[in-house]
Design a protein around this motif. Structure first.
Motif, PDB file in Angstrom:
ATOM      1  N   ARG A 269      -4.648  -5.752  -5.103  1.00 31.13           N
ATOM      2  CA  ARG A 269      -4.457  -4.474  -4.404  1.00 31.13           C
ATOM      3  C   ARG A 269      -3.252  -3.745  -4.976  1.00 31.13           C
ATOM      4  O   ARG A 269      -2.244  -4.350  -5.313  1.00 31.13           O
ATOM      5  N   ARG A 270      -3.362  -2.438  -5.051  1.00 33.22           N
ATOM      6  CA  ARG A 270      -2.255  -1.628  -5.549  1.00 33.22           C
ATOM      7  C   ARG A 270      -1.610  -0.803  -4.439  1.00 33.22           C
ATOM      8  O   ARG A 270      -0.476  -0.335  -4.608  1.00 33.22           O
ATOM      9  N   PHE A 271      -2.319  -0.623  -3.333  1.00 36.13           N
ATOM     10  CA  PHE A 271      -1.786   0.137  -2.194  1.00 36.13           C
ATOM     11  C   PHE A 271      -1.715  -0.820  -1.009  1.00 36.13           C
ATOM     12  O   PHE A 271      -2.735  -1.207  -0.435  1.00 36.13           O
ATOM     13  N   LEU A 272      -0.509  -1.215  -0.668  1.00 36.64           N
ATOM     14  CA  LEU A 272      -0.280  -2.224   0.356  1.00 36.64           C
ATOM     15  C   LEU A 272       0.006  -1.527   1.675  1.00 36.64           C
ATOM     16  O   LEU A 272       0.978  -0.779   1.796  1.00 36.64           O
ATOM     17  N   VAL A 273      -0.847  -1.774   2.645  1.00 34.97           N
ATOM     18  CA  VAL A 273      -0.746  -1.087   3.935  1.00 34.97           C
ATOM     19  C   VAL A 273      -0.674  -2.124   5.043  1.00 34.97           C
ATOM     20  O   VAL A 273      -1.440  -3.101   5.049  1.00 34.97           O
ATOM     21  N   ALA A 274       0.234  -1.926   5.969  1.00 36.45           N
ATOM     22  CA  ALA A 274       0.420  -2.877   7.065  1.00 36.45           C
ATOM     23  C   ALA A 274      -0.835  -2.992   7.914  1.00 36.45           C
ATOM     24  O   ALA A 274      -1.594  -2.023   8.072  1.00 36.45           O
ATOM     25  N   ALA A 275      -1.053  -4.171   8.455  1.00 37.99           N
ATOM     26  CA  ALA A 275      -2.202  -4.411   9.321  1.00 37.99           C
ATOM     27  C   ALA A 275      -2.161  -3.463  10.520  1.00 37.99           C
ATOM     28  O   ALA A 275      -1.096  -3.199  11.098  1.00 37.99           O
ATOM     29  N   GLY A 276      -3.318  -2.917  10.875  1.00 38.47           N
ATOM     30  CA  GLY A 276      -3.419  -2.012  12.013  1.00 38.47           C
ATOM     31  C   GLY A 276      -3.170  -0.553  11.693  1.00 38.47           C
ATOM     32  O   GLY A 276      -3.378   0.313  12.547  1.00 38.47           O
ATOM     33  N   GLU A 277      -2.728  -0.269  10.459  1.00 39.75           N
ATOM     34  CA  GLU A 277      -2.481   1.120  10.064  1.00 39.75           C
ATOM     35  C   GLU A 277      -3.758   1.742   9.484  1.00 39.75           C
ATOM     36  O   GLU A 277      -4.687   1.033   9.094  1.00 39.75           O
ATOM     37  N   ASP A 278      -3.775   3.060   9.416  1.00 40.07           N
ATOM     38  CA  ASP A 278      -4.907   3.794   8.835  1.00 40.07           C
ATOM     39  C   ASP A 278      -4.772   3.741   7.314  1.00 40.07           C
ATOM     40  O   ASP A 278      -4.058   4.536   6.710  1.00 40.07           O
ATOM     41  N   GLU A 279      -5.476   2.813   6.697  1.00 34.35           N
ATOM     42  CA  GLU A 279      -5.298   2.577   5.262  1.00 34.35           C
ATOM     43  C   GLU A 279      -5.645   3.803   4.409  1.00 34.35           C
ATOM     44  O   GLU A 279      -4.863   4.172   3.522  1.00 34.35           O
ATOM     45  N   PRO A 280      -6.793   4.457   4.610  1.00 37.41           N
ATOM     46  CA  PRO A 280      -7.086   5.636   3.779  1.00 37.41           C
ATOM     47  C   PRO A 280      -6.027   6.725   3.890  1.00 37.41           C
ATOM     48  O   PRO A 280      -5.658   7.351   2.899  1.00 37.41           O
ATOM     49  N   SER A 281      -5.530   6.942   5.102  1.00 37.78           N
ATOM     50  CA  SER A 281      -4.541   7.995   5.313  1.00 37.78           C
ATOM     51  C   SER A 281      -3.222   7.674   4.601  1.00 37.78           C
ATOM     52  O   SER A 281      -2.632   8.535   3.936  1.00 37.78           O
ATOM     53  N   LEU A 282      -2.767   6.434   4.725  1.00 39.78           N
ATOM     54  CA  LEU A 282      -1.497   6.066   4.096  1.00 39.78           C
ATOM     55  C   LEU A 282      -1.631   5.971   2.582  1.00 39.78           C
ATOM     56  O   LEU A 282      -0.686   6.300   1.854  1.00 39.78           O
ATOM     57  N   ARG A 283      -2.795   5.568   2.118  1.00 39.26           N
ATOM     58  CA  ARG A 283      -3.020   5.545   0.670  1.00 39.26           C
ATOM     59  C   ARG A 283      -2.952   6.969   0.114  1.00 39.26           C
ATOM     60  O   ARG A 283      -2.360   7.211  -0.946  1.00 39.26           O
ATOM     61  N   ARG A 284      -3.563   7.902   0.825  1.00 36.51           N
ATOM     62  CA  ARG A 284      -3.521   9.299   0.387  1.00 36.51           C
ATOM     63  C   ARG A 284      -2.083   9.818   0.396  1.00 36.51           C
ATOM     64  O   ARG A 284      -1.687  10.565  -0.517  1.00 36.51           O
ATOM     65  N   ALA A 285      -1.298   9.424   1.367  1.00 37.25           N
ATOM     66  CA  ALA A 285       0.098   9.856   1.413  1.00 37.25           C
ATOM     67  C   ALA A 285       0.877   9.309   0.216  1.00 37.25           C
ATOM     68  O   ALA A 285       1.703  10.021  -0.382  1.00 37.25           O
TER      69      ALA A 285
END
Length: 393
Positions: free
Chosen positions: A107-123
């Motif tokens: 994985r290249r975009f690490l997002v905390a569990a429970g977060e909106d992954e697509p939204s934070l990846r876009r950010a």
């Protein structure tokens, strides 16, 4: 944007990881790369890690580097740099989303569990695009993402102005050879998928070690010592110094820092003869995957490379129930030894329209070639189905 992984909290960064994530994503591995002098601005790797915070809590991150060359990436774009030069475009610097000298899928975009992954990846992508343009980078490259991440980036990348349009990133397909475990119980199960000629070849190549007086074992976790870290460095140095593709890129200190910081994810295959270590391989592992990283030898013996880097670890992976063995980039010799062609992804955005059009066209044509090579490689491997069909009465 962080100029060093040291600026991110170790616990907070590692909290973004999942149990199945590749060990190269861990804070300790990235820190070992940077602090050891292996991945530094002086060597063309300028850390530019992107993070998102909610108050004091790290909620998303992407390891990245501003690159001043294309060495140590294993998704080769030297031809792209030459094309840029012909167009009068400065290809370097560029922004690489990934890790130095680590040609393995993660994985290249690490997002905390429970977060909106697509939204934070876009950010994160928005921040990367803006930063890359401000820094005069020619492009943004996401290397070795898993397929689902690559497809998501290709489908919903940022527009030409970084404004959230539906296009912008294009995908490149290359290939590696991975060993897959469809449910083997023993090494003989694995051998049974080949015809008798190939089985005899494997047995002869693997059995050569006994006649040479060579024994192999795997050392991992609590057994590892500083002496093993030194051995790993010597293996790497022995191989790197024999080849002319570039300078030795990892330092001795890197191996010592990695062994000290994350011994639970490291293993060393050690080959010995007459009580002396003569060869070995430095690997990483999770509960499901084995990653071959570096090998080296101090004595040359027929078939020793195959045994140390492939046969021994396949047998060990079967006994431990591992699902995949990624032995690294290249190596068509792996096909005939049961390693299957596997599509590898990267995703790119080039800011110069003319250069991007040319590179996108190249990638489309390259993908057709990769698909053909994959088919040809599968035929060469000739693996029988598993489990074998039941005999009919």
């Amino acid at each position: 944007m962080l100029e060093s992984i040291s600026d991110a909290p170790r616990a907070g960064w590692n909290a973004l990881l999942r149990p199945a994530d590749a060990p190269v994503l861990r804070w300790e591995w990235i820190h070992a790369m940077e602090a050891s002098g292996s991945a530094t601005p002086a060597r063309g790797w300028e850390a530019a890690h992107f993070t998102l915070w909610r108050g004091d809590t790290l909620v998303a991150a992407a390891p990245a580097f501003k690159k001043h060359h294309s060495m140590g990436e294993y998704v080769y774009d030297f031809g792209w740099a030459n094309a840029a030069q012909q167009l009068g475009v400065n290809y370097y610097p560029k922004l690489l989303v990934g890790l130095p000298l680590s040609p393995l899928t993660a994985r290249r975009f690490l997002v905390a569990a429970g977060e909106d992954e697509p939204s934070l990846r876009r950010a994160l992508l928005t921040a990367m695009m803006a930063w890359a343009k401000d820094e005069g980078c020619s492009s943004v490259h996401v290397l070795f993402p898993p397929e689902d991440e690559a497809l998501a980036l290709e489908a919903k990348g940022l527009g030409a102005d970084g404004d959230g349009g539906e296009t912008g990133f294009f995908r490149r397909s290359t290939m590696q050879y991975h060993w897959q475990n469809p449910g083997y119980r023993t090494y003989d199960d694995y051998l049974s998928r080949f015809d008798s000629k190939r089985r005899n070849q494997f047995k002869r190549e693997r059995g050569a070690a006994a006649g040479q007086g060579i024994t192999l074992r795997t050392v991992r976790s609590g057994e590892l010592t500083k002496e093993h870290a030194e051995l790993a460095w010597r293996f790497y140095e022995a191989t790197a110094s024999r080849h002319q593709w570039g300078p030795i890129q990892l330092t001795r200190d890197f191996f010592h820092r990695a062994f000290e910081g994350m011994p639970d994810a490291i293993e060393l295959v050690v080959a010995e003869r007459a009580g002396e270590v003569i060869a070995g391989a430095f690997n990483l592992h999770t509960r499901e995957r084995l990653y071959g990283r570096y090998w080296g030898c101090f004595e040359e013996h027929p078939f020793l490379h195959f045994h140390v880097c492939l046969y021994h670890s396949v047998d060990d992976a079967i006994s431990r129930g591992l699902q995949v063995f990624e032995p690294g980039a290249g190596g068509e010799h792996k096909i005939s030894r049961g390693f299957e062609p596997t599509e590898i992804h990267s995703v790119h955005r080039i800011f110069h329209p003319g250069l991007e059009r040319a590179v996108k066209d190249f990638c489309r044509r390259e993908r057709v070639q990769v698909e053909q090579v994959t088919l040809d490689s599968a035929r060469i491997a000739g693996l029988k189905p598993w489990p074998p069909p039941r005999p009919t009465s």
